[in-house]
Design a protein around this motif. Structure first.
Motif, mmCIF file in Angstrom:
data_model
loop_
_atom_site.group_PDB
_atom_site.id
_atom_site.type_symbol
_atom_site.label_atom_id
_atom_site.label_comp_id
_atom_site.label_asym_id
_atom_site.label_seq_id
_atom_site.Cartn_x
_atom_site.Cartn_y
_atom_site.Cartn_z
ATOM 1 N N ALA A 1 0.829 -1.204 0.000
ATOM 2 C CA ALA A 1 0.000 0.000 0.000
ATOM 3 C C ALA A 1 0.865 1.254 0.000
ATOM 4 O O ALA A 1 1.806 1.386 0.794
ATOM 5 C CB ALA A 1 -0.926 -0.005 1.213
ATOM 6 N N ASN A 2 0.543 2.171 -0.911
ATOM 7 C CA ASN A 2 1.216 3.471 -1.000
ATOM 8 C C ASN A 2 2.714 3.339 -1.249
ATOM 9 O O ASN A 2 3.532 4.041 -0.650
ATOM 10 C CB ASN A 2 0.949 4.290 0.270
ATOM 11 N N THR A 3 3.058 2.429 -2.144
ATOM 12 C CA THR A 3 4.452 2.259 -2.542
ATOM 13 C C THR A 3 4.590 2.598 -4.026
ATOM 14 O O THR A 3 3.659 2.420 -4.805
ATOM 15 C CB THR A 3 4.943 0.825 -2.297
ATOM 16 N N PRO A 4 5.768 3.082 -4.450
ATOM 17 C CA PRO A 4 5.932 3.496 -5.846
ATOM 18 C C PRO A 4 6.323 2.336 -6.753
ATOM 19 O O PRO A 4 6.877 1.328 -6.296
ATOM 20 C CB PRO A 4 7.072 4.514 -5.763
ATOM 21 N N CYS A 5 6.027 2.485 -8.017
ATOM 22 C CA CYS A 5 6.646 1.648 -9.046
ATOM 23 C C CYS A 5 7.845 2.448 -9.534
ATOM 24 O O CYS A 5 7.685 3.481 -10.188
ATOM 25 C CB CYS A 5 5.667 1.344 -10.172
ATOM 26 N N HIS A 6 9.026 2.001 -9.185
ATOM 27 C CA HIS A 6 10.205 2.842 -9.274
ATOM 28 C C HIS A 6 10.960 2.754 -10.590
ATOM 29 O O HIS A 6 11.853 3.554 -10.854
ATOM 30 C CB HIS A 6 11.183 2.490 -8.144
ATOM 31 N N ARG A 7 10.620 1.784 -11.439
ATOM 32 C CA ARG A 7 11.434 1.600 -12.634
ATOM 33 C C ARG A 7 10.593 1.213 -13.836
ATOM 34 O O ARG A 7 9.747 0.325 -13.763
ATOM 35 C CB ARG A 7 12.480 0.510 -12.381
ATOM 36 N N PRO B 1 15.933 4.780 -22.144
ATOM 37 C CA PRO B 1 15.109 3.575 -22.119
ATOM 38 C C PRO B 1 14.890 2.968 -20.744
ATOM 39 O O PRO B 1 14.206 1.948 -20.628
ATOM 40 C CB PRO B 1 15.912 2.608 -23.000
ATOM 41 N N ASP B 2 15.480 3.549 -19.689
ATOM 42 C CA ASP B 2 15.418 2.893 -18.390
ATOM 43 C C ASP B 2 15.531 3.916 -17.273
ATOM 44 O O ASP B 2 16.419 4.772 -17.295
ATOM 45 C CB ASP B 2 16.559 1.865 -18.281
ATOM 46 N N GLY B 3 14.601 3.848 -16.322
ATOM 47 C CA GLY B 3 14.642 4.758 -15.187
ATOM 48 C C GLY B 3 13.267 4.905 -14.576
ATOM 49 O O GLY B 3 12.352 4.123 -14.852
ATOM 50 N N ALA B 4 13.103 5.883 -13.744
ATOM 51 C CA ALA B 4 11.801 6.133 -13.127
ATOM 52 C C ALA B 4 10.788 6.522 -14.198
ATOM 53 O O ALA B 4 11.119 7.253 -15.137
ATOM 54 C CB ALA B 4 11.917 7.250 -12.097
ATOM 55 N N PRO B 5 9.558 6.038 -14.112
ATOM 56 C CA PRO B 5 8.560 6.424 -15.114
ATOM 57 C C PRO B 5 8.270 7.917 -15.058
ATOM 58 O O PRO B 5 8.189 8.506 -13.980
ATOM 59 C CB PRO B 5 7.335 5.590 -14.734
ATOM 60 N N LYS B 6 8.138 8.515 -16.240
ATOM 61 C CA LYS B 6 7.819 9.942 -16.304
ATOM 62 C C LYS B 6 6.455 10.204 -15.695
ATOM 63 O O LYS B 6 6.225 11.257 -15.068
ATOM 64 C CB LYS B 6 7.859 10.410 -17.752
ATOM 65 N N LEU B 7 5.539 9.273 -15.883
ATOM 66 C CA LEU B 7 4.227 9.355 -15.266
ATOM 67 C C LEU B 7 4.323 8.609 -13.935
ATOM 68 O O LEU B 7 4.330 7.381 -13.907
ATOM 69 C CB LEU B 7 3.189 8.696 -16.176
ATOM 70 N N PRO B 8 4.449 9.301 -12.805
ATOM 71 C CA PRO B 8 4.656 8.610 -11.531
ATOM 72 C C PRO B 8 3.529 7.621 -11.243
ATOM 73 O O PRO B 8 2.360 7.898 -11.512
ATOM 74 C CB PRO B 8 4.656 9.752 -10.506
#
Length: 295
Positions: free
Chosen positions: A165-171, A279-286
């Protein structure tokens, strides 16, 4: 000529440097995130692709596997995967499937939780429905309990405790050969976990441990739900959602599939791209996982 005291001081400094270097190597190993993507213009054959390793988020250095001569500082963009890859193997239930699930302690948990039950876990029902609610849309999941019961047992336990719960998708990875969204780390850094680890299941368990095919990429098809790891026996809480056919060695446990609504959500996230480009990193759309519930 140096005195005994000077020699002892020199030896002490040398030992301290060795210990510092060893600790730094171990820190980097722990902090590797999970899926190494591979893009680039260098042609290599399948024989040189050994494993996929991970990205050091602290340093920003991309680190990947490749041939046995590749060092831990090499880049995944230097070693593209073969142009063709095989398919995931047909599932054949291994002896003792789900009969002795173990979750030994690892690093301290990134978020409080209780480890799942150990020992024998059920393999029926073969499919368990789950719903992953994010702030970018819902993602329906079918957990493959009949193929990867120890993995589903852990994932379900964490979900029921509110760990996700309330955790990011970081990659987010958007290369030609790898398209995945990675989630499940409360720290958002790609280094966190639940405080325990467990072994791989399907498709790794379809091979002998010394089978060279374990190092050869296969296609993880669009709609696959799989565990991220940092090597054999290091599964924890991080997982990835495959939004397009992706090439990886069969060393990442497949434990479910994603429904069409979920794939539409993933397509929207992938279309926005990676923050800062590339091509790889944090999504631009959080992307934040609000909750994961078993249906």
């Amino acid at each position: 000529m140096p005195t005994n005291e000077q020699r002892r001081a020199t030896a002490k400094r040398k030992l301290e440097r060795q210990l510092e270097h060893r600790a730094e190597r171990e820190r980097k190993r722990r902090q590797y995130t999970i899926i190494g993507s591979a893009v680039g213009g260098v042609l290599v054959v399948a024989a040189v692709v050994a494993t996929i390793v991970l990205v050091n988020r602290d340093s920003g250095t991309e680190t990947a596997s490749a041939s046995t001569s590749t060092t831990e500082t090499s880049s995944p963009f230097d070693v593209p995967p073969p142009a063709e890859a095989g398919t995931l193997p047909e599932f054949v239930a291994p002896e003792g499937l789900g009969g002795n699930c173990q979750y030994p302690e690892a690093e301290p948990a990134s978020k409080p939780n209780n480890a799942p039950r150990t020992g024998k876990v059920p393999t029926e029902p073969a499919q368990v429905s789950a719903s992953m609610e994010t702030d970018q849309g819902n993602i329906g999941l079918q957990l493959d309990n009949g193929k990867s019961p120890c993995t589903v047992n852990s994932f379900a336990s964490l979900a029921q405790q509110g760990y996700f719960a309330n955790t990011p998708c970081h990659r987010l990875t958007t290369s030609d050969s790898l398209g995945v969204l990675q989630c499940g780390d409360p720290t958002g850094e790609g280094t966190g976990g639940p405080g325990y680890q467990f072994d791989n299941e399907y498709p790794t368990d379809q091979y002998q441990p010394d089978d060279p095919k374990l190092g050869e990429p296969v296609v993880y098809p669009r709609g696959t739900l799989a565990m991220a790891n940092a090597g054999p026996g290091t599964n924890g809480s991080q997982f990835f959602l495959v939004y397009k056919d992706s090439q990886l060695p069969p060393q990442y446990t497949v434990f479910g599939t994603i429904d069409e609504t979920g794939l539409e959500t993933l397509d929207k996230i992938a279309e926005a791209g990676v923050d800062g480009g590339g091509p790889d990193g944090a999504p631009k759309l959080p992307v934040t996982v609000k909750n994961i519930q078993l249906d």
